[in-house]
Write an enzyme that holds these catalytic residues in place. Structure first.
Site, PDB file in Angstrom:
ATOM      1  N   SER A 127       0.827  -1.211   0.000  1.00 23.15           N
ATOM      2  CA  SER A 127       0.000   0.000   0.000  1.00 23.15           C
ATOM      3  C   SER A 127       0.862   1.261   0.000  1.00 23.15           C
ATOM      4  CB  SER A 127      -0.991  -0.003   1.164  1.00 23.15           C
ATOM      5  OG  SER A 127      -0.316   0.244   2.352  1.00 23.15           O
TER       6      SER A 127
ATOM      7  N   LYS B 246      -5.251   4.842   9.447  1.00 26.33           N
ATOM      8  CA  LYS B 246      -4.241   5.633   8.727  1.00 26.33           C
ATOM      9  C   LYS B 246      -4.589   7.117   8.754  1.00 26.33           C
ATOM     10  CE  LYS B 246      -2.573   2.076   5.596  1.00 26.33           C
ATOM     11  NZ  LYS B 246      -2.691   1.476   4.274  1.00 26.33           N
TER      12      LYS B 246
END
Ligand code: ADP
Length: 759
Positions: free
Chosen positions: A664, A707
C-alpha cells in the site's frame, strides 16, 4: 447373682474368661466373691455406657456363667454357659445392676463333624500363625486349652482389633453354624492382619484365605486411617469437606466417579504423602467448578444498552453489534451466541467492553490472557502424571468465575504461537466449536466439562496472525481508535473520575480543565487508544493527590500549565513533519497492529550500474512495489529512463508497518521516484496511501480509518486515497474528515498532477 458389664471382648459359651477382681467385685456389692456363684455378663454398646453404667447402654443379649476361680493374684475366672435375653436393666445408687433374663436357645444347625473340621482347621491355622512370632512357646499353652471355636474366640479376643459391634454380633447370632463362621471370619482375619504386620506372610492361594486377607487388609487400613485421622484432624476435615462438596456439586457421573477415585486415594495416602498435595489440588479444583447449568434469562435490551453506554464512550457500531447479539440470544433462548473477535490497537477498549457486556448480561466476567501461549497444554491442561500438572487456562478461567456460563474474554488470540508442544490454536478451536465444546476435556481434569453456555469474546491487535480455521469461527468487529475529540470525552467522563476515585481525591476539590486534557492528549500521548492517556492522567492525579493530602482546604485547578509542570515526561515532538522537504522523499501512511503511522519513503540515486537497493524493515516485501514503481516512472518520464541505467537506486522506508501492508506504499513510492527524477519537491504535509498496478491504476488498501487518524495526529493536511476506498470513509470520524483534505484518486498521474510533479 452378680451382673458383670463387659465391653470390647468376644463372649461365647463354654469358655474361661479372665476378669480383673475389682471389676467383678464392684458389682457384687459387699458380699465378697464365692466360687460357683452365678454371674451374668452383659455387653455395653460403647466405652461410655460401660463407664457410666447407663441402663440403655447395653445390648439385649448377654451370657450366663459361674465363677470358677478367685485368684489371689487379682483375677477372677468366669466360665460361660448359655446365652440369655436381658431386660429391665436397672442401675442402683450404689452402681449395682439388676435385671431380668430368659434363656436364649441356639439353632442347632451345625453337625458334629463340621464342627470338628472347623476346629481342627482353626487350630492348625493358629499354630501356623503363632509359629511366626517369638511367643510361639507360650501360645502352645493356650492352644491346648482350646476345644471349641468359641473358646478360641474368647482366648484370642483381647488381641483382636475388631469393633465392639462385630464382637457382639457373634454372641447374638442364634445359628451355631453362622456363629462359627463369624468366629472364623474374625479369627482368620485377625491372623492375616498379624501376618501382614509381622511381615511373615506366606502366600496362601486358597480362595477363602484370599477373601479373609482382603477383609483383613481393609480393616487394618480402616484402623490405621482412624489413627492417622486422630493424629491429623485437619486431614479429616478436608476429606469430609470434599465428600460433602462432591455430593453437593451436581457433577456429571464421569466427573463424580473420577473425584471419588481421587478422594479414596487421598484417604489412603494421608496428608503426609508426596502425592497428597496433588490429589488435594485436584479435588479442590473440580469441586470448586460450578457443575450446575444456569438458566438463560431474558435480557432487557434497553437496559443492556444503558450499561454499555455507562461504561464506554462512543464505540456506537460495536455497541450496536453487541445489542444485536443479545437480541438473538434472547430469541433463541441461549447463552453463548456467536463468537465475537474484537480487533484493534491497544487501549481501544476491547477488553474492558467485554467486562461491560458481562455486566449488561448480569453474568460473571473472566479474562484469560493468551499472549505468548505456545503449548497446547496451556489451553488443554497437563496430564496429571506430570509433576506440577495444572489445568489449562480456559478451565482455570471457568474455575475463577465460579459459574458455568461466564462471559470469557480470550485476550490476544493473535499472539498464540505453535511449538513442538502442539498447537494451542487447534486446542482453542475445540474450545470455541459449539459442536464439541459441550464435552471439552481438559487433560488435567480428565473428565468432560460443558462449555456450551460460556459466551466467548476474543481480542486481537491484528487478524493477520490468527490461523484461518480459528478466524473462520469468529465474527470480526473492528475497533479503529479514537480521535482527539473522542479522547477528550473519554478522559473527561471516564478516565479522570476513575483516576480521582482511585487516588481518593474528592471531585469537589480538584477540577481538570478541558484545555489541560487536550494538552495531555496532543503533547504527551501519541496513540490510537487511550491507554497512554490513562497512564498520564493517573500520574497527574497521583502527584496532585499528595498536594491535596498536605493541604485539604486547597482547591486545585488543573490547567495546561499545571500539566506541563507536574507530568513527569517529555512532551512529544509536536510536528513530526519533515522540517526540510527534499526531492525524492514522500510521506506515506501505514497500518500497524498498534494503530496507524506515518512514514517517509526516501529515495536516492547514486553513481552505479542500475541496481536497486532497498533498506528498512520492509526490505523484501517492498521489492515488487519498487520494480513496479521504477517501470511506471520510466514510462511516465521516458526521457529520465537512462538515469536508472547509469545509477544505483536506493530506497529506504525507515519506520515499520506490517509486511502485508507493504504494497500500500506503492503510490508513495512511485511519487517519491517521480519527485527524485524530476527534482520537484513534494510538500511533506501531503500524505498518500494506495497500491499501484502496472497500468498505473491506484487500488484498494486496508486500515483506512487508522491511517487517517494517524495522519491527523501527525499534522498532515492533505491525503490521497484510492477511489475504491471511498466507501470506507463512512467509518472515519467527522473531525478527521474536517481537518484533513481527503482526495480520492484512480491513477498515479492524478497524484503526480496534484503534487505539481506533472504539469
Ligand atoms: P484494549 O483491550 O483494547 O487494549 P482496554 O479495554 O484495556 O483496551 O482499555 C484500556 C483502558 O481504556 C481501560 O481503562 C478502559 O476503561 C479505557 N477505555 C477504552 N475505551 C474507552 C471508552 N470508549 N470509554 C471509556 N473508557 C475507555
Amino acid at each position: 447373682m452378680i451382673v458383670v458389664p463387659v465391653y470390647d471382648m468376644i463372649l461365647a459359651s463354654d469358655a474361661n474368661i479372665y476378669f480383673n477382681t475389682s471389676q467383678v467385685r464392684r458389682n457384687a456389692g459387699d458380699k465378697g466373691l464365692v466360687a460357683g456363684e452365678r454371674v451374668v455378663l452383659i455387653v455395653a454398646r460403647d466405652s461410655e455406657s460401660f463407664k457410666d453404667l447407663s441402663s440403655e447402654g447395653f445390648y439385649p443379649v448377654g451370657i450366663s456363667g459361674e465363677i470358677r476361680e478367685i485368684n489371689n493374684q487379682g483375677y477372677v475366672v468366669i466360665h460361660t454357659g448359655y446365652r440369655v435375653n436381658v431386660e429391665n436393666i436397672e442401675i442402683g445408687a450404689d452402681k449395682s445392676i439388676s435385671l431380668s433374663m430368659t434363656r436364649r436357645s441356639d439353632i442347632e444347625d451345625m453337625s458334629r463333624s463340621v464342627e470338628k473340621e472347623k476346629l481342627e482347621g482353626m487350630l492348625a491355622e493358629m499354630r501356623k500363625f503363632a509359629s511366626g512370632f517369638d511367643w510361639a512357646d507360650s501360645a502352645e499353652y493356650w492352644l491346648r486349652q482350646i476345644d471349641s471355636l468359641e473358646r478360641a474366640a474368647c482366648v484370642m479376643s483381647p488381641w483382636m482389633d475388631i469393633p465392639n459391634e462385630e464382637r457382639y454380633a457373634i454372641l447374638a447370632e442364634d445359628s451355631r453354624l453362622k456363629r462359627a463362621e463369624l468366629i472364623e471370619e474374625a479369627l482368620y482375619g485377625f491372623m492375616e492382619v498379624g501376618r501382614i504386620t509381622n511381615e511373615a506372610m506366606t502366600s496362601q492361594q486358597e480362595e477363602h484365605q484370599k477373601m479373609y486377607r482382603e477383609q483383613a487388609i481393609k480393616r487394618q487400613m480402616e484402623h490405621l486411617q482412624k489413627e492417622l485421622d486422630e493424629m491429623h484432624p485437619e486431614n479429616v476435615t478436608d476429606i469430609q469437606k470434599f465428600e460433602q462438596k462432591i455430593a453437593e456439586s451436581g457433577m456429571n457421573e464421569t466427573a463424580r466417579k473420577e473425584a471419588e477415585k481421587v478422594l479414596n486415594r487421598l484417604k489412603q495416602e494421608g496428608s503426609q504423602s508426596a502425592e497428597s498435595g496433588m490429589l488435594y489440588d485436584y479435588l479442590d479444583f473440580v469441586t470448586g467448578l460450578s457443575w450446575k447449568k444456569e438458566e438463560a434469562s431474558h435480557i432487557d435490551l434497553g437496559k443492556a444498552r444503558e450499561v454499555l453506554d455507562e461504561d464506554h464512550f462512543g464505540l456506537d457500531k460495536v455497541k450496536d453489534r453487541i445489542i444485536q447479539q443479545i437480541a438473538v440470544m434472547n430469541l433463541k433462548n441461549e447463552q453463548s451466541g456467536s463468537i465475537l473477535l474484537f480487533v484493534g490497537a491497544p487501549g481501544t477498549g476491547k477488553t474492558s467492553i467485554g467486562r461491560s457486556i458481562a455486566r449488561a448480561l448480569g453474568r460473571e466476567y473472566v479474562r484469560v490472557s493468551l499472549g505468548g501461549v505456545h503449548d497446547e497444554s496451556d489451553i488443554r491442561g497437563h496430564r496429571r502424571t506430570y509433576i506440577g500438572a495444572m489445568p489449562g487456562r480456559v478451565m482455570d478461567g471457568i474455575h475463577k468465575s465460579g459459574v458455568s456460563n461466564p462471559v470469557m474474554v480470550l485476550d490476544e488470540v493473535d499472539k498464540l504461537s505453535a511449538s513442538y508442544n502442539g498447537s494451542p490454536a487447534s486446542a482453542l478451536l475445540e474450545v470455541l466449536d459449539p459442536e464439541q465444546n459441550n464435552t471439552f476435556t481438559d487433560h488435567y481434569m480428565n473428565v468432560p466439562y460443558d462449555l456450551s453456555d460460556v459466551m466467548f469474546i476474543c481480542t486481537a491487535n491484528t487478524t493477520d496472525t490468527i490461523p484461518e480455521p480459528l478466524l473462520n469461527r469468529m465474527e470480526v468487529i473492528q475497533f479503529s481508535g479514537y480521535t482527539p475529540v473522542e479522547k477528550l470525552s473519554i478522559a473527561r467522563e471516564h478516565l479522570v473520575p476513575k483516576s480521582m476515585d482511585a487516588m481518593g481525591i474528592d471531585p469537589e476539590i480538584m477540577e481538570v480543565t478541558d484545555e489541560a486534557l487536550k494538552k495531555i492528549i496532543s503533547d504527551y500521548t501519541m496513540e490510537a487508544g487511550v491507554r497512554g492517556l490513562r497512564k498520564r492522567i493517573d500520574t497527574l492525579c497521583r502527584v496532585l493527590a499528595v498536594k491535596v493530602a498536605t493541604d485539604p482546604e486547597r482547591k486545585l485547578k488543573v490547567t495546561p500549565e499545571v500539566v506541563d509542570e507536574e507530568i513527569d515526561a517529555r512532551p512529544i515532538q509536536h510536528s513530526r513533519i519533515l522540517p526540510e522537504p527534499k526531492a525524492g522523499v514522500v510521506t506515506g501512511l501505514a497500518w500497524t497492529p498498534v494503530g496507524g503511522e506515518i512514514l517517509y519513503i526516501e529515495t536516492m540515486l547514486t553513481k552505479g550500474r542500475g541496481e536497486t537497493i532497498i533498506t528498512g524493515q520492509l526490505g523484501d516485501v517492498m521489492k515488487e512495489s519498487a520494480r513496479i514503481a521504477v517501470s511506471l516512472v520510466k514510462t511516465i518520464f521516458p526521457d529520465k529512463a537512462e538515469l536508472f541505467a547509469e545509477n544505483d537506486l536506493h530506497i529506504h522506508v525507515p519506520e515499520g508497518a506490517v509486511p502485508k501492508d507493504g504494497p500500500s506504499a506503492g503510490i508513495a513510492l512511485t511519487t517519491a521516484l517521480s519527485s527524485l527524477v524530476t527534482g520537484h519537491v513534494v510538500d511533506p504535509h501531503i500524505a498518500m496511501t494506495g497500491e499501484v498496478a502496472l497500468r498505473g491504476t491506484v487500488t484498494l488498501i486496508g486500515g483506512l480509518p487508522e491511517k487517517l487518524m494517524a495522519a491527523e495526529r501527525a499534522g498532515i493536511t492533505k491525503v490521497f486515497i484510492p477511489d475504491d476506498n471511498e466507501y470506507d470513509l463512512k467509518d472515519v470520524a467527522d473531525e478527521v474528515k474536517d481537518k484533513i483534505e481527503i482526495r480520492t484518486v484512480s491513477k498515479v498521474e492524478d497524484v503526480l498532477r496534484a503534487t505539481g510533479i506533472l504539469a
